[in-house]
Design a protein around this motif. Sequence first.
Motif, PDB file in Angstrom:
ATOM      1  N   ALA A 200      55.454   1.941  11.237  1.00 23.28           N
ATOM      2  CA  ALA A 200      54.631   2.865  12.028  1.00 23.28           C
ATOM      3  C   ALA A 200      53.282   2.252  12.385  1.00 23.28           C
ATOM      4  CB  ALA A 200      54.424   4.162  11.264  1.00 23.28           C
ATOM      5  N   ARG A 201      52.804   2.607  13.554  1.00 22.80           N
ATOM      6  CA  ARG A 201      51.459   2.302  14.018  1.00 22.80           C
ATOM      7  C   ARG A 201      50.765   3.622  14.329  1.00 22.80           C
ATOM      8  NH1 ARG A 201      53.434  -1.697  12.423  1.00 22.80           N
ATOM      9  NH2 ARG A 201      53.331  -3.820  13.288  1.00 22.80           N
ATOM     10  N   VAL A 202      49.448   3.669  14.121  1.00 21.88           N
ATOM     11  CA  VAL A 202      48.678   4.897  14.291  1.00 21.88           C
ATOM     12  C   VAL A 202      47.550   4.655  15.290  1.00 21.88           C
ATOM     13  CG1 VAL A 202      47.323   6.686  13.132  1.00 21.88           C
ATOM     14  CG2 VAL A 202      49.174   5.529  11.897  1.00 21.88           C
ATOM     15  N   PHE A 203      47.412   5.570  16.246  1.00 24.18           N
ATOM     16  CA  PHE A 203      46.290   5.539  17.186  1.00 24.18           C
ATOM     17  C   PHE A 203      45.553   6.861  17.073  1.00 24.18           C
ATOM     18  CE2 PHE A 203      44.593   6.588  21.474  1.00 24.18           C
ATOM     19  CZ  PHE A 203      43.624   5.598  21.540  1.00 24.18           C
ATOM     20  N   PHE A 204      44.249   6.788  16.796  1.00 22.91           N
ATOM     21  CA  PHE A 204      43.455   7.993  16.600  1.00 22.91           C
ATOM     22  C   PHE A 204      42.804   8.443  17.906  1.00 22.91           C
ATOM     23  CE2 PHE A 204      43.415   6.371  12.191  1.00 22.91           C
ATOM     24  CZ  PHE A 204      43.863   7.513  11.543  1.00 22.91           C
TER      25      PHE A 204
END
Length: 437
Positions: free
Chosen positions: A101-105
Amino acid sequence: MHPALLGRHRAVMPDWLAMYYRDPMEITHGEGRHVWDAEGRRYLDFFGGILTTMTAHALPEVTKAVAEQAGRIIHSSTLYLNRPMVDLAERIATLSGIPDARVFFTTSGTEANDAALLLATTYRRSNQILAMRNSYHGRSFSTVGITGNSAWSPTSLSPLQTLYVHGGIRNRGPYAELTDDQFIRACVADLEDMLGQTRPETVAAMIAEPVQGVGGFTLPPDGLFAAFREVLARHGILWISDEVQTGWGRTGEHFWGWQAHAEHGPPDMLTFAKGIGNGMSIGGVVARAEVMNCLESNSISTFGGSPVTMAAGQANLAYLIEHDLQGNARRVGGLLIERLRAVTAGLPVVREVRGRGLMIGIELVDADGAPSPQAASLALEYAREEGLLIGKGGREGHSLRIAPPLSLSVAEAEEGAAMLEAALKRVQSETEGRTQS
């Protein structure tokens, strides 16, 4: 209410900026599950600023984390390494259940869904989106275009081509009388029929709320989105789970809403916001790396991943997990739902009490069984007079929304249920008086 403040508000704010109550209230401070208005009156808060005060008002662990981080640095942007952002992203990536998983805020749920749509349409090279009827995904130009609730969709213009499928509302519509298994089969057949009318290979994604928030806390039978996922996967269509309201254990039984539909694994993307910041502006997208990394142009976020909001998110999430607030939502929420069903059983104005955990909807109707936004508005007013703050939703604005902070105690649940009972009895009495006259 302060008339002067209301006059100033109306002089500078848009006419379409909705406010609750005939006499709008100013909330000045809060503590735990309570807030106070400008006149000093205390209210039991069963709405949490639209499901955003997730743990408690003025939670010491969060306010301390915010103050300490603000004393170091408030802002830097994503152009620089940001330790609080990486720390929170690592934890969310692990909790998401999405592999690699990758997370973008972002700063809101609207922006999170907007980003997910950008990723999906870029990855699939298509602007076709499947969405649910009665859905709500935000107020931006793109998210309004995939919102299936006409009360919250002010324009028909959109950069997307949206196709709406059945399944978001269990108890109304052409499949309402079916059993749960029949309902799922009918909705899947509808989805396959719709895909048969277009070119499935050109559809980018399906976006869906596991429990519809603005739609009135409606939910399908468990397993519906797993059955949808099986169809979508055959055509390479992405599944985006909008967890802006259902995430972080609010439904009690699961940490994420998609886990009630987990037969074929996690979604390709999930979006989040609201409760994770406990009032601080945090939103975001989690996606598998292949999807997240599909953008070929530069991008940054000026305010997404702010050190201060990330510190708040870390402290809030740690508190939620350490104090098992998901378990509390399951236990106290289950008690509250049953209590509300008991106290409304003899009230014809109440068609249904539904929900899961501390995400509870109460659908109100008139004497003919039709949705009654008038009854919902009255219930909101009378609940406030009792000392209880609640929300409302549904396509016609006819459903009450109950979503207290997840630390709600049994005693507070009982107190709130009694207040709501008194309010709804007044609504019933007034409704009967109008019918007789």
